[in-house]
Design a protein around this motif. Structure first.
Motif, short mmCIF file in Angstrom:
data_model
loop_
_atom_site.label_atom_id
_atom_site.label_comp_id
_atom_site.label_asym_id
_atom_site.label_seq_id
_atom_site.Cartn_x
_atom_site.Cartn_y
_atom_site.Cartn_z
N GLU A 78 -17.09 11.27 -18.27
CA GLU A 78 -17.09 10.23 -17.25
C GLU A 78 -16.03 9.21 -17.69
OE1 GLU A 78 -20.33 6.99 -16.11
OE2 GLU A 78 -21.02 9.04 -15.72
N VAL A 79 -14.92 9.18 -16.97
CA VAL A 79 -13.80 8.33 -17.35
C VAL A 79 -14.02 6.93 -16.80
CG1 VAL A 79 -11.31 8.01 -17.27
CG2 VAL A 79 -12.25 10.32 -17.36
N LYS A 80 -14.04 5.98 -17.70
CA LYS A 80 -14.18 4.57 -17.33
C LYS A 80 -12.86 3.87 -17.60
CE LYS A 80 -18.79 4.51 -16.92
NZ LYS A 80 -19.58 3.99 -15.88
N GLU A 81 -12.39 3.13 -16.66
CA GLU A 81 -11.18 2.35 -16.87
C GLU A 81 -11.58 0.94 -17.27
OE1 GLU A 81 -8.08 3.44 -16.91
OE2 GLU A 81 -8.78 5.44 -16.44
N GLU A 82 -10.90 0.42 -18.24
CA GLU A 82 -11.20 -0.92 -18.72
C GLU A 82 -10.68 -1.93 -17.70
OE1 GLU A 82 -10.74 -3.42 -22.84
OE2 GLU A 82 -10.29 -1.30 -22.80
N ILE A 83 -11.57 -2.76 -17.22
CA ILE A 83 -11.20 -3.77 -16.23
C ILE A 83 -10.69 -4.99 -16.96
CG2 ILE A 83 -12.05 -5.23 -14.37
CD1 ILE A 83 -14.21 -3.06 -13.91
N GLU A 84 -9.47 -5.34 -16.66
CA GLU A 84 -8.86 -6.48 -17.33
C GLU A 84 -9.13 -7.74 -16.51
OE1 GLU A 84 -4.47 -7.49 -18.65
OE2 GLU A 84 -5.11 -5.48 -19.27
N THR A 85 -9.75 -8.69 -17.13
CA THR A 85 -10.04 -9.94 -16.45
C THR A 85 -9.34 -11.07 -17.19
OG1 THR A 85 -11.99 -10.37 -17.80
CG2 THR A 85 -12.33 -9.10 -15.77
N ALA A 86 -9.37 -12.23 -16.58
CA ALA A 86 -8.76 -13.39 -17.22
C ALA A 86 -9.47 -13.71 -18.53
CB ALA A 86 -8.81 -14.59 -16.28
N LYS A 87 -10.75 -13.37 -18.62
CA LYS A 87 -11.52 -13.64 -19.82
C LYS A 87 -11.03 -12.78 -20.99
CE LYS A 87 -16.26 -14.44 -21.19
NZ LYS A 87 -17.64 -14.45 -20.80
N ASN A 88 -10.47 -11.59 -20.68
CA ASN A 88 -9.98 -10.70 -21.74
C ASN A 88 -8.68 -11.19 -22.34
OD1 ASN A 88 -12.12 -9.06 -21.27
ND2 ASN A 88 -10.99 -7.48 -20.21
N LYS A 89 -7.97 -12.04 -21.64
CA LYS A 89 -6.66 -12.49 -22.12
C LYS A 89 -6.83 -13.73 -22.99
CE LYS A 89 -4.47 -10.62 -18.06
NZ LYS A 89 -3.73 -10.88 -16.84
N LEU A 90 -6.73 -13.53 -24.27
CA LEU A 90 -6.90 -14.61 -25.24
C LEU A 90 -5.54 -14.87 -25.88
CD1 LEU A 90 -10.17 -13.24 -26.85
CD2 LEU A 90 -9.97 -14.93 -25.03
N TYR A 91 -4.90 -15.94 -25.47
CA TYR A 91 -3.55 -16.21 -25.95
C TYR A 91 -3.51 -17.16 -27.14
CZ TYR A 91 -2.09 -13.96 -21.64
OH TYR A 91 -1.91 -13.06 -20.63
N THR A 92 -4.25 -18.24 -27.06
CA THR A 92 -4.17 -19.25 -28.12
C THR A 92 -5.25 -19.00 -29.17
OG1 THR A 92 -5.71 -20.78 -27.06
CG2 THR A 92 -3.38 -20.95 -26.42
N TYR A 99 -13.95 -17.37 -27.98
CA TYR A 99 -14.48 -16.05 -27.64
C TYR A 99 -15.38 -15.53 -28.77
CZ TYR A 99 -14.59 -11.02 -26.85
OH TYR A 99 -15.00 -9.72 -26.69
N LEU A 100 -14.90 -15.65 -30.01
CA LEU A 100 -15.69 -15.21 -31.15
C LEU A 100 -16.94 -16.07 -31.34
CD1 LEU A 100 -12.89 -14.38 -33.73
CD2 LEU A 100 -14.42 -12.78 -32.58
N LEU A 101 -16.82 -17.36 -31.02
CA LEU A 101 -17.95 -18.27 -31.13
C LEU A 101 -19.08 -17.87 -30.17
CD1 LEU A 101 -18.85 -20.78 -32.63
CD2 LEU A 101 -17.81 -22.16 -30.84
N GLU A 102 -18.72 -17.34 -28.98
CA GLU A 102 -19.74 -16.86 -28.04
C GLU A 102 -20.50 -15.67 -28.64
OE1 GLU A 102 -18.21 -15.90 -24.16
OE2 GLU A 102 -17.10 -17.78 -24.07
N LYS A 103 -19.78 -14.81 -29.34
CA LYS A 103 -20.41 -13.63 -29.92
C LYS A 103 -21.17 -13.95 -31.21
CE LYS A 103 -17.53 -9.97 -28.22
NZ LYS A 103 -18.33 -8.80 -28.04
N HIS A 104 -20.64 -14.90 -31.99
CA HIS A 104 -21.22 -15.23 -33.30
C HIS A 104 -21.30 -16.75 -33.46
CE1 HIS A 104 -20.47 -11.03 -34.26
NE2 HIS A 104 -19.23 -11.20 -33.87
N PRO A 105 -22.36 -17.36 -32.96
CA PRO A 105 -22.50 -18.82 -33.01
C PRO A 105 -22.44 -19.40 -34.42
CG PRO A 105 -24.16 -17.87 -31.56
CD PRO A 105 -23.47 -16.73 -32.25
N ALA A 106 -22.74 -18.62 -35.43
CA ALA A 106 -22.72 -19.12 -36.81
C ALA A 106 -21.31 -19.51 -37.25
CB ALA A 106 -23.27 -18.07 -37.76
#
Length: 120
Positions: A78-92, A99-106
């Protein structure tokens, strides 16, 4: 072939590919695998994983048959294409840290404790 049977023997399958140093195959096998009526469905992301899944198909089916004793079963992709959103674009650096803080609040505690800055 049932989902329970696959789930029971999946660690052995993963170990087999890990010993061979096949990291792309491991990435494919670490994605959700569904079993429906003697059909094992692998989810793959994009063209590269799809090609690799086709090349590992026979080895995987033989290994699963040997481990589980399952007779006939199909392996499909089952081929899934990765949906690119503005949230995926981390420039700074700040975007990346938040982004990492959302995943790991510590991480915020580490930042405070060690006086770390995200912007250079």
């Amino acid at each position: 072939m049932t989902q329970e049977l696959l789930d029971q023997h999946l660690p052995q399958v993963l170990e087999h590919f890990k010993k061979q140093g096949k990291s792309l195959e491991l990435a494919i096998l670490n994605q959700p695998i569904k079993v429906k009526e003697n059909e094992m469905i692998l989810e793959v992301m994009g063209h590269v994983q799809e090609e690799r899944a086709h090349s590992m198909r026979q080895e995987l089916m033989t290994l699963i048959r040997n481990l589980t004793g399952a007779g006939k079963f199909q392996l499909s992709l089952e081929v899934k294409e990765e949906i690119e959103t503005a949230k995926n674009k981390l420039y700074t650096s700040s975007d990346k840290f938040n982004y990492l803080l959302e995943k790991h609040p510590a991480l915020n505690e580490f930042r405070k404790k060690f006086g770390l800055e995200t912007d250079f």
